[in-house]
Design a protein around this motif. Sequence first.
Motif, short mmCIF file in Angstrom:
data_model
loop_
_atom_site.label_atom_id
_atom_site.label_comp_id
_atom_site.label_asym_id
_atom_site.label_seq_id
_atom_site.Cartn_x
_atom_site.Cartn_y
_atom_site.Cartn_z
N GLY A 91 -15.71 2.00 -26.00
CA GLY A 91 -16.19 1.31 -27.19
C GLY A 91 -15.13 0.43 -27.81
O GLY A 91 -15.40 -0.71 -28.21
N ALA A 92 -13.88 0.93 -27.88
CA ALA A 92 -12.79 0.12 -28.43
C ALA A 92 -12.54 -1.12 -27.59
O ALA A 92 -12.26 -2.20 -28.12
N LEU A 93 -12.64 -0.99 -26.27
CA LEU A 93 -12.45 -2.16 -25.39
C LEU A 93 -13.49 -3.24 -25.69
O LEU A 93 -13.20 -4.45 -25.58
N CYS A 94 -14.70 -2.83 -26.07
CA CYS A 94 -15.75 -3.81 -26.36
C CYS A 94 -15.46 -4.62 -27.62
O CYS A 94 -16.02 -5.70 -27.80
N ASP A 95 -14.59 -4.10 -28.51
CA ASP A 95 -14.17 -4.86 -29.68
C ASP A 95 -12.98 -5.77 -29.37
O ASP A 95 -12.57 -6.56 -30.22
N ARG A 96 -12.39 -5.65 -28.17
CA ARG A 96 -11.18 -6.40 -27.83
C ARG A 96 -11.39 -7.39 -26.68
O ARG A 96 -10.68 -8.38 -26.58
N ILE A 97 -12.31 -7.07 -25.76
CA ILE A 97 -12.52 -7.86 -24.55
C ILE A 97 -13.98 -8.30 -24.52
O ILE A 97 -14.86 -7.60 -25.03
N SER A 98 -14.24 -9.44 -23.90
CA SER A 98 -15.62 -9.94 -23.79
C SER A 98 -16.53 -8.86 -23.21
O SER A 98 -16.27 -8.33 -22.13
N PRO A 99 -17.62 -8.50 -23.91
CA PRO A 99 -18.49 -7.45 -23.39
C PRO A 99 -19.17 -7.83 -22.08
O PRO A 99 -19.47 -6.96 -21.27
N VAL A 100 -19.40 -9.12 -21.87
CA VAL A 100 -20.00 -9.54 -20.59
C VAL A 100 -19.03 -9.30 -19.45
O VAL A 100 -19.41 -8.80 -18.37
N ARG A 101 -17.76 -9.61 -19.65
CA ARG A 101 -16.76 -9.35 -18.62
C ARG A 101 -16.66 -7.86 -18.32
O ARG A 101 -16.60 -7.45 -17.15
N LEU A 102 -16.69 -7.02 -19.36
CA LEU A 102 -16.63 -5.58 -19.15
C LEU A 102 -17.86 -5.08 -18.39
O LEU A 102 -17.74 -4.18 -17.54
#
Length: 400
Positions: A71-82
């Motif tokens: 969840g924290a990564l989704c606030d820092r990195i493009s959610p489409v890329r993730l």
Amino acid sequence: MPASPGAAEAASSHSNFTAFLASLFLSKIADQVLLFLVPLVVFQSTSDVAWSGLAFALEAFPRFLSFPICGALCDRISPVRLMRWSQLWRALVCVGGAIGGASIGGLAWLITLSAICGVLTTQGAMAREVILPQAFQRHRFEKVLAYSQTADQVGAVLGPVLAAGFLALWQWPTAVAATAGIFLLGDLALLWWQHSNLVPLHARGASHTTAWAAMLAGLRHIVLTPGLRKLVIEAAGINLVVGVTLASSAALFTGQHGQSAARYGVLQTAGAITTVVILLGIAHISLPVRRMGLAAFVLMVLGGLLTALSASVWGYALGYLLVIGLDKMFNVYLRSTRQKLIPLADFGKTTGVMAMLNNLSQPLAGLAIGVFAAQWTAGGVILALTGLMALLGLVAARIK
């Protein structure tokens, strides 16, 4: 005569949503194949419900513990890329696990690859949570949730059928290799959506926040935001019964009730179809969200009691359908409510912590089956956890 700009925009929006749903659908099929394989293959190899429950717990714990970080990564990195990374890496892990299982042998390869894919599935699910309210603002959010979960459940309809078919034809390593191909197809559908999407999507939180700080921020929102604690307690109770049902269903249905693996696949398919029918009703009929959640909770308690106490395979099947069929109805209530309560900039990290707290009860339920089934029987464990779910519901009802 050329279409009006508004009609063209609506058609483009519909096409984009269809491509996005196709990606969810294919990803769910592949994920469901893995979820089907682990407890069934372990039970077929050991003939022991305790080992089946332990395997479920080992597969599920990493999946749920990773929610705050994902969840924290989704606030820092493009959610489409993730989301794309999630699809591609799951395909690669399946290929690696299939090669290891075929060349070296052992169930550890299957459990390990499923646990790793579970973490990557969590990342994809969290990215989807961030994408949905940004990309599809033209539609009522409950309707968007219902359709996205319908795509999930249609995939869940086909996943067990494909898994049972794979096992009828091949050993599990070959089935896992075929699953890698389905993950790749899901990534192609997501790539199609990405290229046709016109809405800018980006991370919304502070990029310098550490994982620990992000978790603390999410916990702070849960403690201080009115309504979020109530949701966590309700969802934890729901997932106790969902977890114990999933962990024990293969052993109870094929063992205690004497049904075949093919009929077990039919039962799982029936559960997914029931869910699809309920979600399509939610998409087309506007219901008060709170009433929707209450109805799902009460009927799932009834389902847990039936799976625990019924001596008939039909009674067990009805209880299973109530638990599995209404889980996603409760999920619409949960996701719709938290979407209104969590600040946008902290949505990923707070949702990740909530999801971890909610879902940890699923592998704990599987662990309870593994530890206590011999002394209490599986039905006794299910009955105890259903009672705990009802108690948590009463506690949540008293929280403002």
